[in-house]
Design an enzyme around this catalytic site. Structure first.
Site, mmCIF file in Angstrom:
data_model
loop_
_atom_site.group_PDB
_atom_site.id
_atom_site.type_symbol
_atom_site.label_atom_id
_atom_site.label_comp_id
_atom_site.label_asym_id
_atom_site.label_seq_id
_atom_site.Cartn_x
_atom_site.Cartn_y
_atom_site.Cartn_z
ATOM 1 N N LYS A 11 76.186 30.881 45.062
ATOM 2 C CA LYS A 11 75.196 30.102 45.998
ATOM 3 C C LYS A 11 74.650 29.150 45.555
ATOM 4 C CE LYS A 11 75.160 35.359 47.729
ATOM 5 N NZ LYS A 11 74.546 35.736 47.787
ATOM 6 N N TYR A 51 78.158 35.699 57.011
ATOM 7 C CA TYR A 51 77.797 36.584 56.983
ATOM 8 C C TYR A 51 77.134 37.724 58.163
ATOM 9 C CZ TYR A 51 76.438 35.966 52.389
ATOM 10 O OH TYR A 51 76.551 35.985 50.568
ATOM 11 N N HIS A 117 77.952 35.448 45.198
ATOM 12 C CA HIS A 117 78.715 36.384 46.230
ATOM 13 C C HIS A 117 79.901 37.163 45.835
ATOM 14 C CE1 HIS A 117 80.422 38.471 49.825
ATOM 15 N NE2 HIS A 117 81.508 36.939 49.430
ATOM 16 N N GLU A 128 87.497 36.762 54.165
ATOM 17 C CA GLU A 128 86.588 35.410 53.259
ATOM 18 C C GLU A 128 87.714 34.579 52.337
ATOM 19 O OE1 GLU A 128 83.703 38.651 52.381
ATOM 20 O OE2 GLU A 128 83.978 37.602 50.486
HETATM 21 P P1 ATP Z 1 77.203 39.913 48.802
HETATM 22 O O1 ATP Z 1 77.670 39.523 50.237
HETATM 23 O O2 ATP Z 1 76.115 38.358 48.558
HETATM 24 O O3 ATP Z 1 77.959 39.201 47.334
HETATM 25 P P2 ATP Z 1 76.107 41.612 47.769
HETATM 26 O O4 ATP Z 1 77.572 42.481 48.152
HETATM 27 O O5 ATP Z 1 75.686 43.094 46.851
HETATM 28 O O6 ATP Z 1 76.595 41.050 48.224
HETATM 29 P P3 ATP Z 1 75.483 42.291 50.872
HETATM 30 O O7 ATP Z 1 74.245 43.993 51.060
HETATM 31 O O8 ATP Z 1 76.643 42.632 51.431
HETATM 32 O O9 ATP Z 1 75.139 42.762 49.493
HETATM 33 O O10 ATP Z 1 73.739 41.338 50.746
HETATM 34 C C1 ATP Z 1 74.232 40.286 51.030
HETATM 35 C C2 ATP Z 1 73.420 38.960 51.339
HETATM 36 O O11 ATP Z 1 72.335 38.960 51.522
HETATM 37 C C3 ATP Z 1 72.965 39.482 49.758
HETATM 38 O O12 ATP Z 1 73.374 38.985 48.337
HETATM 39 C C4 ATP Z 1 71.088 39.168 49.271
HETATM 40 O O13 ATP Z 1 72.106 36.956 48.924
HETATM 41 C C5 ATP Z 1 70.797 38.912 51.250
HETATM 42 N N1 ATP Z 1 70.139 39.948 51.360
HETATM 43 C C6 ATP Z 1 70.782 41.825 51.141
HETATM 44 N N2 ATP Z 1 69.285 42.623 50.803
HETATM 45 C C7 ATP Z 1 68.472 41.990 50.984
HETATM 46 C C8 ATP Z 1 67.259 42.047 50.968
HETATM 47 N N3 ATP Z 1 66.832 43.163 51.372
HETATM 48 N N4 ATP Z 1 66.390 40.848 50.896
HETATM 49 C C9 ATP Z 1 66.783 39.166 50.924
HETATM 50 N N5 ATP Z 1 68.334 39.140 51.078
HETATM 51 C C10 ATP Z 1 68.961 39.854 51.357
HETATM 52 MG MG MG Z 2 78.328 42.379 50.597
#
Ligand code: ATP
Ligand code: MG
Length: 141
Positions: A11, A51, A117, A128
């Site tokens: 990222k 997203y 990610h 993706e």
């Molecule tokens: P990714 O999909 O990026 O691998 P992840 O699967 O661990 O991450 P997700 O729940 O899919 O987490 O959330 C996607 C992305 O959104 C996170 O990686 C982070 O960048 C952002 N994000 C998630 N939760 C929060 C939050 N509470 N506040 C701010 N940003 C968040």
């Molecule tokens: Mg995710």
């Protein structure tokens, strides 16, 4: 049976902090092969589309702004049980909760700017990967 490929992005926070090389080295050392890779930048529109599953979440606008704020490295990774093993390698979404030595524990700034990610299912890994790469950009090593 779990699939052999997952999709990742380094990222904008980790690219901007100069961690591309260290993160790719950790990925290789963990046994993943890089079968596709590009250095690129997401438009706001593309980041929003990627997203879209989070569109209703309160952090969506912040997430889209962040993911389109600078260049990223997108890659397809190959290994047995790729999706689950890569999620283990990167650690929890919030780096404060990520296991020591994981990519997010080492390089993430906070829960939003969290360095990498990783796909959360075989199905999403395929979606993706196709979002970022043409078939001619994927190599069977
Ligand atoms: P990714 O999909 O990026 O691998 P992840 O699967 O661990 O991450 P997700 O729940 O899919 O987490 O959330 C996607 C992305 O959104 C996170 O990686 C982070 O960048 C952002 N994000 C998630 N939760 C929060 C939050 N509470 N506040 C701010 N940003 C968040
Ligand atoms: Mg995710």
């Amino acid at each position: 049976m779990s699939g052999n490929r997952t999709f990742t992005m380094i990222k904008p926070d980790a690219v901007g902090s100069g961690h591309i090389g260290a993160i790719l080295a950790q990925i290789n050392e963990a046994g993943f092969k890089i079968v596709a890779m590009k250095y690129t930048k997401l438009s706001k529109e593309k980041a929003g589309e990627f997203y879209a599953v989070h569109a209703a979440r309160p952090f969506y606008g912040e997430l889209v702004d962040f993911m389109s704020s600078g260049p990223i490295v997108a890659a397809i990774l190959e290994k047995n049980n790729a999706v689950a093993d890569f999620r283990t390698l990167i650690g929890a979404t919030n780096p404060a909760e990520a296991a020591p030595g994981t990519i997010r524990a080492r390089f993430a700034k906070n829960i939003g700017e969290n360095a990498v990610h990783g796909s959360d299912s075989d199905e999403n890994a395929a979606i993706e990967s196709a979002f970022h790469f043409a078939g001619t950009e994927i190599f069977n090593l």
